[in-house]
Design an enzyme around this catalytic site. Structure first.
Site: not given
Ligand code: MIG
Length: 801
Positions: A465, A393, A390
């Site tokens: 998201d 980017e 996650d």
């Molecule tokens: O700042 O890990 O897209 O699926 O649950 C949020 C917490 C960070 C973004 C991800 C989401 C995940 C969440 N993350």
């Protein structure tokens, strides 16, 4: 300094080396290289050496026979599949197919141009030209009239106008007068694509904010051919572990451990099949990668073992930011190995994100990836085989990384401008390669939010998201369909919506649609309502169970489709634009998000509150999957729909192998393949593939593969002799005959007894009180004919008269 547009001028010199045409036009260098008969690479540079982009393309130019001729006006390069014409003064390129029909050409006036560092290729725009693909991009199916940026972004709560999103695949498929072609701009700087927006259709164009014009032109007779050629260039998926095709349950976050135990037990008690439970960021100690919080998870190993014994795999989240805390082993080792991204003065780049002050691993550097691979041992020693990447980017608080920050980029030492778009791609590469290194011959599962062209070689993608709403559900389906056209066949969305809360109707509809998606996972945000299949009341629980059961019944079909994607890149969910490209009806209304699972299971996503829906069936005859009702295609239909009844159709000629319901993919099925065949005056074929589902032994022929063909005119079904050295898990074959009028069947020359049975592909939902006023369906397909035989390895021929 005032810039005006500078278009590429006349060719001043060139030479031909093998198949490559290299020379100068104006004061720019160009190089034109055929990669095979269908693919030609075009490079034009204003720099001393051509700019390299080492991450996406895995193909080497093949040594093919071409014809290159030269006149005072133009250079012609001819392959078996296409022709490239380069006019000399000024330098302008056009591409034709074998029949000499135009596929794509530079805009005669502007062609290839520069505005300072930014390079743009203007292309003439045909009146009817359609644009498809671009991967994870919002908007409609036909990209005509839209424009897009590629700059990977943390797009929390995105909607149908948000651009850019998390993944960039600068690849589109154009269809000009019915003839498809593809263009992949392999340049990782921020890029921009314009398909006739704000210029009254004067041209289409694509630009990169730095580096070279470096694109691959692809000729293909069909959209799927173009996708397959693109997949040769950028690679195909690895075979996934079979458990990753099962139902997956996630939330932000399940903790402490007893909550995870409880979720796992509930799936088993309620007999809702599932394969995966996720641990989101709260499993970590202060959000630090490669740790577990001792209080919330005092014994992670025991937890993982217990879940494995119940047929579950655990997948953990992993972010790229490493907390800058002395004494935190991962950080100390990272500093020692010098793996973090730096400012030009050599100090490490620091920003704040979940773990607080953090450094960021340079995944574009082999050194960084190797270090990451070693760190992963922490997880694999605990028995983990699934990793979710996650925030890659990369994201950080404030979301504005200074452009001067430097990355290794395979030894090139580049800035954020060139590296950002491949950061997530290289992170999940490091994760995949690291997991492979640690778990030997077992197949890891990886899931990423960010990526770039080629990411499919390492990971599945989820669309980030999204928001709980009907529009978002439909957008998610289009994103997955579009990712499939950009060479990323394994993708999915957060079922139920991540942000905000689903209604019972929306949750059931979303889950039903996702039953047919390559990646099938429920996920939701911190501090929102519970979102497990049982959390929306008994009716939704039943509907969810019915659809998840169907997912597991579909497993033999689904797994074979993953194998095809592994072989040649064919999407698992196909937008109608793949097989029905030239049917204008598919680019409007509901047809835009319709798709087929494989070649012939048509899914028509309808919104959650609809009692009637307008759908479109493309040409051919169709059978409503749950009732066998026969419908003629090439028409719009208004049909009844409800929260438990998703419109799904099997096409005539469909060959769909099913199995009985199991509670997870590790559980052994009953040994009977239920092969559903849908009659029509057509000839079709379906590859069947099976192997152990968890190792790489299939690369050494440890697989079971056979071709299944149906010929309605010759009245023949053939299951070819098996290939490979794997023993099928199926012992018996039951062939269900949908829409057949004949009653005389033979199997391998012996008369076959025709029997009948009442079947259900999906279960009816109990009457609940109080009920919305609608008729409950029983989905009974009565008196369906079937024949039975042993599932032998040699050819099985079925004929009828
Ligand atoms: O700042 O890990 O897209 O699926 O649950 C949020 C917490 C960070 C973004 C991800 C989401 C995940 C969440 N993350």
């Amino acid at each position: 300094m005032n810039f005006r547009n500078e278009s590429l001028g006349a060719i001043t010199s060139f030479q031909v080396l093998n198949n490559t045409i290299e020379g100068e036009a104006g004061n720019r260098k160009f190089r034109l290289t055929p990669y095979n008969h269908n693919i030609v690479r075009v490079q034009v540079s204003k720099y001393e050496t051509f700019d390299e982009y080492p991450f996406s393309v895995v193909m080497q130019p093949e040594n093919i026979a071409t014809k290159i001729s030269d006149s005072s006006e133009e250079i012609l390069l001819t392959t078996e599949a296409c022709e490239m014409k380069v006019s000399k003064s000024p330098f302008r390129i056009s591409f034709y197919n074998r029949q000499g029909e135009l596929l794509n050409e530079d805009d005669p006036t502007f062609g290839i141009s520069w505005l300072g560092e930014e390079v743009t290729n203007y292309k003439s725009l045909a009146q009817d030209e359609i644009f498809l693909g671009m991967g994870e991009k919002s908007g409609g199916l036909n990209r005509r009239g839209s424009s897009y940026d590629n700059w990977n972004s943390d797009a929390f709560g995105f909607n149908n106008d948000t651009d850019p999103l998390y993944v960039s695949t600068p690849f589109f498929i154009g269809v000009r007068e019915g003839r498809p072609y593809g263009i992949f701009l392999d340049n990782t700087y921020k890029s921009h694509f314009n398909f006739g927006t704000s210029n009254n259709d004067r041209f289409s164009y694509f630009s990169a904010s730095g580096g070279d014009l470096n694109y691959y032109f692809i000729q293909g007779d069909t959209v799927n051919d173009v996708i397959q050629q693109y997949s040769k260039l950028t690679g195909t998926i690895q075979m996934p572990p079979k458990w990753s095709l099962g139902f997956q349950q996630c939330r932000y976050s399940y903790y402490p451990d007893h909550e995870v135990y409880n979720i796992a037990d509930t799936f088993r008690e309620k007999k809702i099949p599932a394969d995966v439970i996720y641990l989101d960021i709260h499993y970590m100690k202060d959000y630090m990668a490669f740790t577990f919080d001792n209080e919330r998870f005092p014994n992670p190993k025991a937890l993982i073992e217990k879940l494995i014994s119940q047929g579950f795999k655990v997948v953990v989240i992993l972010d790229p930011g490493i907390a800058t805390k002395k004494g935190y082993g991962t950080y100390d080792r990272g500093l020692e190995k010098d793996v973090f991204v730096k400012y030009p003065d050599g100090t490490a780049y620091e920003a704040s994100v979940w773990p607080g002050n953090s450094h960021f691993t340079d995944f574009t550097d082999k050194k960084g990836r190797d270090w990451w691979a070693d760190e992963l041992k922490f997880y694999t020693d605990l028995g983990l085989e699934g990793f979710w990447n996650d925030m890659n980017e990369p994201a950080c608080w404030g979301q504005d990384i200074p452009d001067m920050v430097e990355f290794d980029y395979d030894g090139q030492q580049v800035t954020h401008k060139k590296a950002r778009n491949v950061y997530g791609f290289q992170m999940v590469r490091a994760t995949y390669e690291g997991a492979r290194k640690q778990i030997g011959n077992k197949r890891p599962f990886t899931l990423t939010r960010s990526g770039f062209s080629g990411v499919q070689r390492y990971s599945a993608v989820w669309t980030g998201d999204n928001v709980a709403g009907d529009d978002h559900m439909l957008l998610g389906v289009r994103l997955v369909n579009s990712l499939g056209m950009a060479g990323v066949p394994v993708a999915g969305y957060d079922v139920g919506g991540f942000v905000e809360e689903s209604s019972p109707q929306l949750f059931s509809r979303w889950l039903a649609v996702a039953t047919f998606a390559p990646f099938f996972r429920v996920h939701s945000m911190v501090n929102v309502r519970d979102s497990e299949p049982w959390a929306y009341g008994e009716e939704v629980e039943e509907i969810s169970r019915n659809y998840i059961n169907l997912r597991y019944k579909l497993m033999p079909y689904l797994y074979s489709l993953f194998y095809r994607a592994y072989q040649n890149g064919t999407p698992i969910n196909k937008s109608l634009a793949v097989d029905y490209t030239n049917d204008p009806e598919i680019y409007h209304g509901n047809a835009q998000h319709e798709f087929t699972l494989g070649d012939w299971l048509l899914v028509c996503p309808t919104t959650s509150q609809q009692e009637y829906a307008k759908i479109y069936l493309p040409e051919g005859n169709w059978y409503r999957f749950f009732t066998d009702e026969k419908v003629i295609g090439a028409q719009h239909l208004v049909i009844e729909t409800s929260m438990e009844d998703l419109p799904v159709y099997a096409k005539e000629g469909a060959i769909i192998p099913l199995q009985n319901v199991v509670q997870n993919t590790q559980e052994v099925h009953d040994g009977e393949m239920k092969l559903h065949i849908y009659h029509g005056d057509v000839e079709t074929s379906q590859q069947y593939f099976e192997d152990d589902g968890e190792t790489f032994d299939f690369e050494q022929e440890a697989f079971y593969r056979r071709q299944m063909t149906f010929n309605g005119n010759e009245k023949r079904i053939v299951l070819s002799e098996k290939e490979g050295n794997f023993q099928s898990s199926f012992k018996r074959l039951k062939v269900y005959l949908h829409g057949f009028e004949s009653t005389e069947f033979q199997i391998n020359g012996q008369k076959a007894d025709l029997s009948t049975e009442d079947i259900r592909l999906i279960e009816p939902v109990t009457e609940f009180d109080p009920l919305p006023q609608r008729d409950k369906k029983n989905y009974l397909i009565s008196d369906i004919n079937f024949i039975e035989t042993d599932f032998i390895d040699s050819e099985i021929e079925i004929i009828w008269s």
